[in-house]
Motif scaffolding. Structure first.
Motif, mmCIF file in Angstrom:
data_model
loop_
_atom_site.group_PDB
_atom_site.id
_atom_site.type_symbol
_atom_site.label_atom_id
_atom_site.label_comp_id
_atom_site.label_asym_id
_atom_site.label_seq_id
_atom_site.Cartn_x
_atom_site.Cartn_y
_atom_site.Cartn_z
ATOM 1 N N MET A 1 0.840 -1.194 0.000
ATOM 2 C CA MET A 1 0.000 0.000 0.000
ATOM 3 C C MET A 1 0.875 1.243 0.000
ATOM 4 O O MET A 1 1.786 1.371 0.804
ATOM 5 C CB MET A 1 -0.906 0.010 1.239
ATOM 6 N N SER A 2 0.595 2.166 -0.915
ATOM 7 C CA SER A 2 1.380 3.393 -0.992
ATOM 8 C C SER A 2 0.844 4.418 0.003
ATOM 9 O O SER A 2 -0.305 4.343 0.456
ATOM 10 C CB SER A 2 1.344 3.970 -2.400
ATOM 11 N N THR A 3 1.674 5.376 0.329
ATOM 12 C CA THR A 3 1.311 6.418 1.290
ATOM 13 C C THR A 3 1.543 7.779 0.670
ATOM 14 O O THR A 3 2.570 8.020 0.030
ATOM 15 C CB THR A 3 2.142 6.285 2.579
ATOM 16 N N LEU A 4 0.600 8.675 0.860
ATOM 17 C CA LEU A 4 0.672 10.047 0.354
ATOM 18 C C LEU A 4 0.643 11.000 1.539
ATOM 19 O O LEU A 4 -0.219 10.878 2.419
ATOM 20 C CB LEU A 4 -0.493 10.325 -0.593
ATOM 21 N N LEU A 5 1.562 11.941 1.563
ATOM 22 C CA LEU A 5 1.592 12.990 2.590
ATOM 23 C C LEU A 5 1.078 14.279 1.985
ATOM 24 O O LEU A 5 1.641 14.781 1.018
ATOM 25 C CB LEU A 5 3.018 13.184 3.117
ATOM 26 N N ARG B 1 -2.848 5.294 1.385
ATOM 27 C CA ARG B 1 -3.032 5.856 2.724
ATOM 28 C C ARG B 1 -2.617 7.320 2.703
ATOM 29 O O ARG B 1 -1.576 7.660 2.116
ATOM 30 C CB ARG B 1 -2.177 5.092 3.737
ATOM 31 N N VAL B 2 -3.418 8.189 3.312
ATOM 32 C CA VAL B 2 -3.143 9.618 3.294
ATOM 33 C C VAL B 2 -2.805 10.114 4.699
ATOM 34 O O VAL B 2 -3.554 9.872 5.651
ATOM 35 C CB VAL B 2 -4.344 10.411 2.736
ATOM 36 N N LEU C 1 7.469 12.030 6.396
ATOM 37 C CA LEU C 1 8.093 12.106 5.073
ATOM 38 C C LEU C 1 8.670 10.766 4.645
ATOM 39 O O LEU C 1 8.526 10.349 3.492
ATOM 40 C CB LEU C 1 9.205 13.154 5.086
ATOM 41 N N ARG C 2 9.336 10.097 5.553
ATOM 42 C CA ARG C 2 9.937 8.801 5.233
ATOM 43 C C ARG C 2 8.860 7.800 4.814
ATOM 44 O O ARG C 2 9.068 6.974 3.925
ATOM 45 C CB ARG C 2 10.690 8.259 6.449
ATOM 46 N N ALA C 3 7.718 7.865 5.471
ATOM 47 C CA ALA C 3 6.644 6.910 5.191
ATOM 48 C C ALA C 3 5.985 7.165 3.846
ATOM 49 O O ALA C 3 5.376 6.256 3.270
ATOM 50 C CB ALA C 3 5.598 6.969 6.306
ATOM 51 N N ALA C 4 6.093 8.380 3.339
ATOM 52 C CA ALA C 4 5.354 8.775 2.136
ATOM 53 C C ALA C 4 6.093 8.400 0.854
ATOM 54 O O ALA C 4 7.303 8.593 0.739
ATOM 55 C CB ALA C 4 5.083 10.268 2.151
ATOM 56 N N ASP C 5 5.339 7.892 -0.093
ATOM 57 C CA ASP C 5 5.856 7.680 -1.442
ATOM 58 C C ASP C 5 5.645 8.931 -2.292
ATOM 59 O O ASP C 5 6.435 9.236 -3.184
ATOM 60 C CB ASP C 5 5.132 6.503 -2.104
ATOM 61 N N THR C 6 4.554 9.660 -1.993
ATOM 62 C CA THR C 6 4.184 10.857 -2.734
ATOM 63 C C THR C 6 3.888 11.972 -1.737
ATOM 64 O O THR C 6 3.238 11.736 -0.715
ATOM 65 C CB THR C 6 2.933 10.614 -3.605
#
Length: 200
Positions: free
Chosen positions: A1-5, A37-38, A84-89
């Protein structure tokens, strides 16, 4: 699952034009990337303290020598960096205030630029450590400045993100928002189209 910040920097929180663009961008991204995930950070509702000597000193102090106050400062910075580290985008809503970035965004940048954590110095110069991420910048402006000497935002934000290792950076501009309804509506329509194309 990707993460967006998602980072909103408008003084008007969710009501700002840049924030409304981030909402549209995130919704389009989730539609094209189901399960994303946002993580949301609103710098108006939860401002980052501006950097001062005491806070900077906490970053420089050796971990074993930090007092309780310094440990709290570093823990706060670490939490921002962990997002930030957790986010892909990373999606940033960027209004222009007096030809610059909001001071709240500058404060946020000051707390995530940490030597040995998000960048390091080498014999060949600085090296960013937050690699492999994409940043989308939604720049909302009352006038029209893109591509001119008055646009200090684009270079600054691109350079800063590159400094910490984020080099895949795309800007979407909504300019001329204070130049009458025709200009505003056209600018927002173009920005909405660009958001949809980028998120697809």
């Amino acid at each position: 699952m990707s993460t967006l910040l998602k980072i909103n920097a408008s003084l008007f929180s969710n009501h700002g034009q840049s924030s409304q663009l981030t909402e549209r961008c995130v919704a389009a991204w989730q539609a094209s990337h189901p399960g994303t995930r946002v993580i949301s950070r609103d710098l108006a509702e939860n401002p980052v303290p501006h950097l001062d000597g005491a806070r900077f000193g906490a970053f420089l102090a050796k971990p074993e020598e930090r007092n309780a106050e310094q440990q709290a400062v570093v823990a706060f910075s670490d939490a921002l960096i962990d997002e930030l580290r957790a986010a892909d985008t990373i999606v940033i809503g960027l209004p222009m205030y007096n030809f610059g970035v909001p001071s709240t965004l500058k404060a946020y940048f000051d707390h995530i630029a940490r030597a040995g954590v998000t960048f390091r110095y080498t014999a060949n110069g600085s090296e960013g450590l937050l690699n492999g991420k994409k940043a989308i910048i939604l720049a909302a402006r009352g006038g029209k400045y893109a591509g001119t000497a008055k646009d200090s935002q684009t270079t600054y934000v691109r350079d800063f993100l590159g400094f910490i290792g984020i080099t895949d950076v795309e800007f979407i501009y909504a300019e001329g928002l204070n130049l009458g309804d025709e200009s505003k509506n056209a600018a927002l329509a173009d920005a909405h189209k660009a958001v949809a194309e980028l998120a697809a």
